[in-house]
Design an enzyme around this catalytic site. Structure first.
Site, PDB file in Angstrom:
ATOM      1  N   GLU A  26       0.805  -1.223   0.000  1.00  0.00           N
ATOM      2  CA  GLU A  26       0.000   0.000   0.000  1.00  0.00           C
ATOM      3  C   GLU A  26       0.843   1.281   0.000  1.00  0.00           C
ATOM      4  O   GLU A  26       0.281   2.374  -0.112  1.00  0.00           O
ATOM      5  CB  GLU A  26      -0.949   0.011   1.198  1.00  0.00           C
ATOM      6  N   GLY A  92     -12.410  -3.886   1.817  1.00  0.00           N
ATOM      7  CA  GLY A  92     -13.333  -4.896   1.321  1.00  0.00           C
ATOM      8  C   GLY A  92     -14.734  -4.335   1.202  1.00  0.00           C
ATOM      9  O   GLY A  92     -15.253  -3.706   2.136  1.00  0.00           O
ATOM     10  N   MET A 201      -9.255  -1.603   8.311  1.00  0.00           N
ATOM     11  CA  MET A 201      -8.720  -1.784   9.649  1.00  0.00           C
ATOM     12  C   MET A 201      -7.926  -0.593  10.201  1.00  0.00           C
ATOM     13  O   MET A 201      -7.270  -0.750  11.225  1.00  0.00           O
ATOM     14  CB  MET A 201      -7.820  -3.037   9.673  1.00  0.00           C
ATOM     15  N   GLU A 202      -7.990   0.577   9.553  1.00  0.00           N
ATOM     16  CA  GLU A 202      -7.162   1.678  10.045  1.00  0.00           C
ATOM     17  C   GLU A 202      -7.807   3.055  10.058  1.00  0.00           C
ATOM     18  O   GLU A 202      -7.519   3.866  10.945  1.00  0.00           O
ATOM     19  CB  GLU A 202      -5.869   1.797   9.211  1.00  0.00           C
ATOM     20  N   ASP A 225     -11.689  -6.526  -2.593  1.00  0.00           N
ATOM     21  CA  ASP A 225     -12.484  -7.753  -2.550  1.00  0.00           C
ATOM     22  C   ASP A 225     -13.927  -7.386  -2.275  1.00  0.00           C
ATOM     23  O   ASP A 225     -14.229  -6.276  -1.815  1.00  0.00           O
ATOM     24  CB  ASP A 225     -11.966  -8.723  -1.467  1.00  0.00           C
TER      25      ASP A 225
END
Length: 252
Positions: A26, A92, A201-202, A225
């Protein structure tokens, strides 16, 4: 008039941008595009300081998860004094219609880890979870509790990015949590609870710290995804988002 322009322009030209990503995939494309690069490591957190297209850029590998993102953002703000924070990477999709490679910006950003449940001795009921705002509380200028149900991207930055990016960028709600969740019913629950279209997640942790320090913040994600539509996780799609940022960063 000429003297006045000389005084006013530098604060715009030399604004420093902190760009975050959790994983090497990333950030590596951004790092490789930097000139005059310097590596700074603070604790476990690595920052790359340099220029892209003449702009002062700091690229931060936050590592994965909310605690890491909080720590890296705090260090990034206090050490490098950025004028703008861009948290970017993969996410996602948890709704139908979002495809691999679609780009979204975070309108409302929720902490899906922050919840409370009714007392229960012998059962676990995910549907009983209710959002809790206490962990999202900050202090206002009068040192009074400032309760936040969610955090947001800076509206000016959102509009600027959308104007520079290809057509089709969507403003969506993001659910952040310390979980790589493949339980379809849980994904549906996050969509129902937060009206979220993607999960990652961040970004909520970075957004919370940015607000605490009053630094304009923008969350950008590229869909890697969509388990709702059986699209498997493809982390390398993160490169395309970095290529876009490199293309437009001098106009930001």
């Amino acid at each position: 008039m000429r003297k006045l322009l000389i005084l006013l322009i530098p604060s715009f030209i030399f604004a420093r941008i902190l760009i975050q990503g959790a994983m090497p995939i990333e950030i590596d494309t951004l790092v490789n595009a930097m000139n005059d690069k310097k590596v700074v490591k603070i604790g476990s957190y690595i920052f790359y300081e340099g220029k892209i297209k003449g702009r002062d850029i700091v690229v931060s590998r936050t590592l994965i998860g909310l605690v890491n993102a909080s720590a890296a953002t705090t260090l990034g703000i206090t050490y490098f004094k950025p004028d703008i924070i861009i948290n970017q990477g993969t996410a996602g999709a948890i709704v139908e219609g979002l495809k691999l490679g679609d780009i979204v910006v975070g309108d409302r950003i929720y902490n899906a880890n922050s919840y409370k449940t009714p007392k229960s001795l012998y059962t676990i009921n995910p549907l009983a979870k209710e959002p809790m705002i206490a962990p999202l509380t900050l202090l206002d200028t009068n040192n009074e509790d400032l309760k936040n149900e969610y955090f947001t991207s800076d509206e000016t930055l959102v509009n600027k990015f959308i104007s520079l990016a290809p057509k089709g960028v969507l403003k969506v709600n993001i659910a952040s949590a310390d979980a790589f969740n493949k339980e379809i019913l849980m994904l549906h629950l996050w969509n129902k609870t937060y009206n979220a279209s993607v999960e990652e997640m961040e970004s909520v942790a970075a957004a919370q710290v940015a607000k605490a320090f009053n630094v304009p913040f923008l969350a950008i994600r590229i869909v890697s995804d969509n388990l709702i539509e059986d699209i498997d996780y493809t982390p390398s799609i993160a490169i395309k988002l970095q290529e876009l940022l490199i293309k437009i960063i001098d106009k930001f």
